[in-house]
Design an enzyme around this catalytic site. Structure first.
Site, short mmCIF file in Angstrom:
data_model
loop_
_atom_site.label_atom_id
_atom_site.label_comp_id
_atom_site.label_asym_id
_atom_site.label_seq_id
_atom_site.Cartn_x
_atom_site.Cartn_y
_atom_site.Cartn_z
N GLU A 132 8.27 -22.32 19.33
CA GLU A 132 7.00 -22.85 18.81
C GLU A 132 6.48 -24.00 19.67
O GLU A 132 6.10 -25.06 19.16
CB GLU A 132 7.16 -23.30 17.35
CG GLU A 132 7.60 -22.19 16.42
CD GLU A 132 7.60 -22.60 14.94
OE1 GLU A 132 7.46 -21.71 14.08
OE2 GLU A 132 7.74 -23.81 14.65
N GLU B 299 10.53 -15.33 12.67
CA GLU B 299 11.08 -16.05 11.51
C GLU B 299 10.24 -15.75 10.28
O GLU B 299 9.00 -15.79 10.35
CB GLU B 299 11.09 -17.57 11.75
CG GLU B 299 11.94 -18.03 12.91
CD GLU B 299 11.86 -19.55 13.11
OE1 GLU B 299 11.41 -20.24 12.18
OE2 GLU B 299 12.26 -20.02 14.20
#
Length: 482
Positions: A122, A267
């Protein structure tokens, strides 16, 4: 013409073709994080993954012992390069060294089935304020070049797990999507790299976070029960956030000319503690709903077909940063010691439920608690509890948490015990200015579990198109009877 009208050679070639080219069930994956004060030994975790029929694992680093334990397991592996290494990977020489040490060695010597390298985690997250914007893509390019040079370019693909905040919609509907304006150029270049090299776009989608940050978020929309008010996007109906968020990404990709880039859900999950919406009941509802939602392989309205996903996460991590919230240490479908938190049918076991870790070794059955005769107005109480919580884990304490029902003495005992267990039950870890004592009577009550720490782990460490032993046996058997 007999039972088998074609030649023996035909049937063997036919069976080989089935094994090589038949579509396989991708299976559910799991994120295996290791930000814990006491890790389960990797060998125990790998066996637990296999016992639960989990076929893919996503790592956040390339820990030697973890990868060694995954050797010959048959599990597909995504290794990770942390964000703080992205600038280093801007050097091709450094990237080649990293690939040699963390990919080639394990694939060639330990038979680890590494399929992806996740470059960064991220890195375009809003809260990073652009820190990694200029270093992410060069790192990906160099890792890709290093993989090709190592002869692994066709086996191992580069990706970069991104948060869903890299795209947005102008009209609340998926069809109004585009990459976030201030990073549009960076994301477009990254996606072009993925497209040019046949690599997947990895996205992390968290309905829980939307609920956590927005008190007006429609709760039912986070789940898969079909109870939410439908969202009608030009005739396409959405009844859950996952489909809508996923297809917002699909629209953004299409709008920028990359509609065919594969998507991996890096995720997705729901925490069980640390917030009023983080509990085992909602986690079970979400994760079981997600498993049922993807089990038929129908995908989303804009991307029909199987969904490639990794649950977040496998095990709780008691040393994770709680800057985003106390729930960060409670994403696991299993506790820190490998116990199932709730009933979850992954569709991969005969029992239809999670299988706990085996052969876990615990420290002695004893806990640290506030002395019965200690006074709550003792001036050392507050600093002692603050000290314990600052160095241990008190995220299960608080309003509507698993230990929210404890009284003042219970809260203090929980904090003391957490510090005591994390410090391997050292005698000096249960002092607290004479306020604490060791007991062999488990102080756990109701939903509140006073931890008993596992023994500290100090460490030391299926081919992509290969045949399984059973498949080879089948071919040999048929060869003998035809």
């Amino acid at each position: 013409m007999g039972l088998f009208p074609f030649s023996k050679s035909f049937w063997v070639l036919f069976l080989l073709a089935l094994l090589l080219f038949s579509p396989t069930v991708s299976g559910i994956g799991a994120n295996w994080g290791t930000q814990s004060t006491h890790r389960l030994p990797p060998e125990i975790v790998v066996r637990m993954l296999k016992d639960n029929g989990i076929q893919k694992v996503k790592l956040f680093d390339a820990d030697y012992d973890t990868l060694k334990a995954l050797g010959k397991s048959g599990l597909e592996v995504m290794v990770g390069i942390p964000n703080d290494m992205l600038s280093t990977m801007g050097s091709l020489k450094a990237a080649e060294k990293w690939v040699s040490k963390n990919v080639s060695v394990h694939m060639n010597d330990n038979n680890v089935n590494i399929r992806y390298v996740a470059v960064g985690n991220e890195p375009y997250l809003t809260t990073y304020n652009g820190t990694y914007l200029r270093t992410t893509l060069p790192a990906m390019q160099n890792i890709q070049t290093a993989l090709i040079k190592a002869g692994l370019g066709s086996q191992v693909k580069v990706t970069c797990p991104l948060n869903a905040d890299v795209y947005e919609t102008s009209n609340t509907f998926p069809s109004g999507a585009d990459f976030r304006a201030e990073i549009h150029g960076y994301v477009s270049q990254l996606v072009k790299f993925l497209s040019d090299n046949g690599c997947p776009f990895t996205i992390n989608i968290y309905p829980f976070i939307s609920l956590y940050i927005d008190p007006n978020f429609p709760v039912e929309y986070a789940f898969f029960d079909g109870n939410a008010t439908p969202l009608n996007d030009g005739g396409t109906i959405y009844t859950n956030m996952f489909d809508a968020n996923h297809d917002t990404l699909v629209w953004a990709l299409q709008k920028n000319g990359f509609g065919n880039v594969p998507i991996i859900i890096g995720e997705i999950g729901w925490p069980t503690d640390g917030d009023r919406n983080a509990n085992a009941q909602l986690a079970q509802r979400f994760n079981q709903g997600f498993m049922q939602h993807i089990s038929g392989g129908k995908g989303t309205p804009m991307r029909p077909g199987p969904v490639d996903a990794y649950l977040f996460s496998l095990i709780d991590e008691d040393a994770k940063s709680i800057q985003p919230g106390n729930f960060e240490r409670h994403w696991g479908i299993l506790t820190y010691d490998g116990l199932p938190k709730y009933s979850l049918n992954l569709g991969t076991t005969n029992s239809g439920s999670l299988v706990p870790a085996r052969n876990v070794k615990y420290l002695e059955r004893k806990w640290c608690v506030l002395k019965p005769n200690a006074k709550l107005d003792d001036p050392q109480i507050a600093p002692s509890m603050s000290y314990a919580c600052g160095l241990a884990d008190c995220t299960s304490l608080g309003y509507q948490t698993s230990c929210g029902g404890l009284d003042a003495r219970g809260n203090i005992s929980y904090a003391f015990n957490s510090y005591y267990q994390i410090n391997n039950q050292l005698d000096d870890a249960c002092k607290f200015s004479g306020l604490a004592t060791v007991t062999k009577s488990d102080p756990s009550t109701g939903t509140c579990r006073f931890g008993l720490m596992i023994e500290p782990y100090y460490g030391g460490a299926q081919q992509k198109h290969g045949y399984t032993k059973s498949a080879l046996a089948l071919i040999l058997f048929l060869w003998t009877i035809l």
